[in-house]
Design a protein around this motif. Structure first.
Motif, PDB file in Angstrom:
ATOM      1  N   SER A 131      32.243  39.041  41.345  1.00 15.08           N
ATOM      2  CA  SER A 131      33.341  39.244  42.283  1.00 15.08           C
ATOM      3  C   SER A 131      34.647  39.509  41.543  1.00 15.08           C
ATOM      4  CB  SER A 131      33.502  38.012  43.180  1.00 15.08           C
ATOM      5  OG  SER A 131      34.711  38.073  43.903  1.00 15.08           O
ATOM      6  N   CYS A 132      35.475  40.405  42.087  1.00 12.97           N
ATOM      7  CA  CYS A 132      36.783  40.668  41.485  1.00 12.97           C
ATOM      8  C   CYS A 132      37.844  39.718  42.036  1.00 12.97           C
ATOM      9  CB  CYS A 132      37.198  42.123  41.700  1.00 12.97           C
ATOM     10  SG  CYS A 132      37.313  42.612  43.427  1.00 12.97           S
ATOM     11  N   LEU A 133      37.393  38.674  42.748  1.00 11.69           N
ATOM     12  CA  LEU A 133      38.311  37.644  43.220  1.00 11.69           C
ATOM     13  C   LEU A 133      38.197  36.357  42.405  1.00 11.69           C
ATOM     14  CD1 LEU A 133      37.951  37.967  47.118  1.00 11.69           C
ATOM     15  CD2 LEU A 133      39.643  39.041  45.626  1.00 11.69           C
ATOM     16  N   ASP A 134      37.096  36.192  41.671  1.00  8.57           N
ATOM     17  CA  ASP A 134      36.850  34.922  40.976  1.00  8.57           C
ATOM     18  C   ASP A 134      37.974  34.561  40.006  1.00  8.57           C
ATOM     19  OD1 ASP A 134      34.504  34.563  42.328  1.00  8.57           O
ATOM     20  OD2 ASP A 134      33.183  34.928  40.615  1.00  8.57           O
ATOM     21  N   LEU A 145      41.015  35.563  39.925  1.00  7.21           N
ATOM     22  CA  LEU A 145      42.283  35.349  40.621  1.00  7.21           C
ATOM     23  C   LEU A 145      42.303  33.987  41.290  1.00  7.21           C
ATOM     24  CD1 LEU A 145      41.999  38.491  40.228  1.00  7.21           C
ATOM     25  CD2 LEU A 145      43.423  38.726  42.253  1.00  7.21           C
ATOM     26  N   ARG A 146      41.206  33.607  41.922  1.00  2.00           N
ATOM     27  CA  ARG A 146      41.133  32.289  42.562  1.00  2.00           C
ATOM     28  C   ARG A 146      41.153  31.162  41.543  1.00  2.00           C
ATOM     29  NH1 ARG A 146      36.382  34.130  46.790  1.00  2.00           N
ATOM     30  NH2 ARG A 146      37.778  34.845  48.483  1.00  2.00           N
ATOM     31  N   TRP A 175      49.837  32.676  45.082  1.00  2.00           N
ATOM     32  CA  TRP A 175      48.460  33.113  45.289  1.00  2.00           C
ATOM     33  C   TRP A 175      47.603  33.160  44.039  1.00  2.00           C
ATOM     34  CZ3 TRP A 175      46.688  32.502  49.826  1.00  2.00           C
ATOM     35  CH2 TRP A 175      47.529  32.638  50.937  1.00  2.00           C
ATOM     36  N   TYR A 176      48.194  33.327  42.863  1.00  3.04           N
ATOM     37  CA  TYR A 176      47.344  33.368  41.675  1.00  3.04           C
ATOM     38  C   TYR A 176      46.888  31.956  41.339  1.00  3.04           C
ATOM     39  CZ  TYR A 176      45.234  35.103  37.427  1.00  3.04           C
ATOM     40  OH  TYR A 176      44.322  35.441  36.460  1.00  3.04           O
ATOM     41  N   LEU A 192      42.582  32.427  48.292  1.00  7.94           N
ATOM     42  CA  LEU A 192      43.023  33.821  48.185  1.00  7.94           C
ATOM     43  C   LEU A 192      41.954  34.757  48.738  1.00  7.94           C
ATOM     44  CD1 LEU A 192      44.634  35.682  45.260  1.00  7.94           C
ATOM     45  CD2 LEU A 192      42.247  36.193  45.731  1.00  7.94           C
ATOM     46  N   ASP A 193      42.393  35.761  49.519  1.00  5.55           N
ATOM     47  CA  ASP A 193      41.453  36.760  50.013  1.00  5.55           C
ATOM     48  C   ASP A 193      41.838  38.132  49.455  1.00  5.55           C
ATOM     49  OD1 ASP A 193      43.556  37.771  51.564  1.00  5.55           O
ATOM     50  OD2 ASP A 193      42.896  36.764  53.383  1.00  5.55           O
ATOM     51  N   GLU A 194      41.162  39.167  49.910  1.00 11.09           N
ATOM     52  CA  GLU A 194      41.363  40.496  49.344  1.00 11.09           C
ATOM     53  C   GLU A 194      42.781  41.009  49.575  1.00 11.09           C
ATOM     54  OE1 GLU A 194      41.214  43.681  47.256  1.00 11.09           O
ATOM     55  OE2 GLU A 194      39.541  42.256  47.248  1.00 11.09           O
ATOM     56  N   ALA A 251      44.913  39.394  47.008  1.00  7.25           N
ATOM     57  CA  ALA A 251      44.487  39.926  45.715  1.00  7.25           C
ATOM     58  C   ALA A 251      45.061  41.316  45.483  1.00  7.25           C
ATOM     59  CB  ALA A 251      42.968  39.961  45.632  1.00  7.25           C
TER      60      ALA A 251
END
Length: 346
Positions: free
Chosen positions: A247-250, A252-253, A279-280, A285-287, A290
């Motif tokens: 995931s490209c959110l991991d 960042l979360r 948010w960082y 955090l969602d898309e 992000a």
């Protein structure tokens, strides 16, 4: 030799060593079934087998092989280097399993992480098992005893360094104002040495490399390893999950401390700085949020800055290759691999 011919030779030989390593790993798993007839334990062993065999770029085994070849190691049927390269992949698998637990990652290589599938405690045990098996495979690789002892010194140093780098990575969220230089120190120990420098040197030691070549492997490996991690950080934020398998959110979360974020925080102001603070590292955090972070990273010049750092490090590595006392085929292979490592999409 024409450039396209060199590329074909390098690709063919690199594909060959990947195939040999995969077959050796499969055989190793066949030789190491669960020692108890418990179906749940056997199922866990099978999950570990699938994790190791059904994915991964095999960068460390490939570099280990070219470190061997660069020192004059034989090209065909080299059992010691194949086993040593496979040992690196088992060690890597164990470290990845533990890293995913610490990062609370949901996916790896396009499938659920082992701790999601089994729970954290079983995954910790499987990670330890993989690293233990790496030790076993290296110890029994059949290399000359003197050369094996030298390679083992590099292998042990690698494990100490990567664990120290991981510890620095865990400490970063507890510290305020983490700088670019501090982040680069973490990268050097967590990734650069373990991904490029030490695999090259382990292969070199097994082939009896001279000190000058081992030193050149270090000058080559450190900047190229840093470029590898800097690219990994870009992919973690901007990559396509279908290609990266993650995931490209991991990141960042998790609030992963990267050079991009350190640079962005130093250059963002007003609403942009507030968005980063809010948010960082925020687990919910969602898309949408992000996307805002990605815009800030690009808008502050942080993405371009890291791309420039990658280019500088690749250039440094390539300069080392032009003067290193290394066998011609290995020089050509490592030149091609340097570009692939720094500009990969996954």
């Amino acid at each position: 030799m024409a450039a396209e011919t060199v590329e074909m030779v390098v690709a063919g030989r690199t594909g060959w060593i990947r195939g040999r390593v995969d077959r050796r790993l499969a055989a190793f798993f066949d030789e190491h079934p669960s020692p108890v007839p418990d179906p749940e334990v056997s199922a866990a062993y099978e999950l570990l087998r699938e994790f190791v065999l059904d994915g991964g770029k095999r960068i460390r085994p490939v570099l280990c092989y070219w470190g061997w070849r660069g020192a004059g190691g034989a090209a065909e049927e080299p059992r010691p280097i194949v086993d040593a390269a496979a040992a690196l992949e088992l060690c890597h698998a164990g470290l990845l399993i533990h890293d995913d637990i610490m990062d609370a990652s949901a996916t790896r290589r396009g499938r659920p992480t082992l701790h999601r599938a089994l729970g954290e405690s079983p995954a910790i045990l499987l990670g330890v098992l993989a690293m233990t098996w790496g030790d076993e495979l290296l110890a029994t690789c059949g290399a000359d005893p003197v050369r094996l002892r030298a390679a083992r010194v590099r292998y042990d140093a690698m494990r100490t360094e990567v664990i120290t780098g991981q510890y620095l990575d865990l400490l970063a969220p507890t510290r305020t104002g983490v700088t670019v230089d501090q982040t680069l120190t973490t990268i050097r120990y967590k990734t650069a040495k373990y991904t490029v420098e030490r695999p090259l040197q382990i292969g070199g030691e097994l082939a009896g490399a001279e000190p000058a070549l081992l030193a050149a492997y270090s000058r080559l490996g450190l900047p190229l390893g840093e470029a590898f991690q800097l690219r990994d950080d870009i992919l973690g934020m901007f990559g396509d999950p279908a290609q990266t398998g993650k995931s490209c959110l991991d990141d960042l979360r998790e609030g992963k401390h990267t050079v991009m974020i350190a640079h962005a925080r130093a250059h963002a102001s007003g609403p942009a700085a507030a968005h980063l603070r809010q948010w960082y590292g925020n687990a919910v955090l969602d898309e949408r949020q992000a996307a805002g972070i990605r815009e800030i990273v690009a808008g502050t010049g942080s993405l371009a800055h890291v791309e420039s750092m990658i280019t500088q490090r690749v250039d440094e590595a390539l300069e080392t290759l032009t003067t290193a006392p290394i066998a011609t085929e290995a020089r050509e292979a490592l030149t091609a691999l340097a570009d692939r490592i720094a500009h990969r999409k996954q």
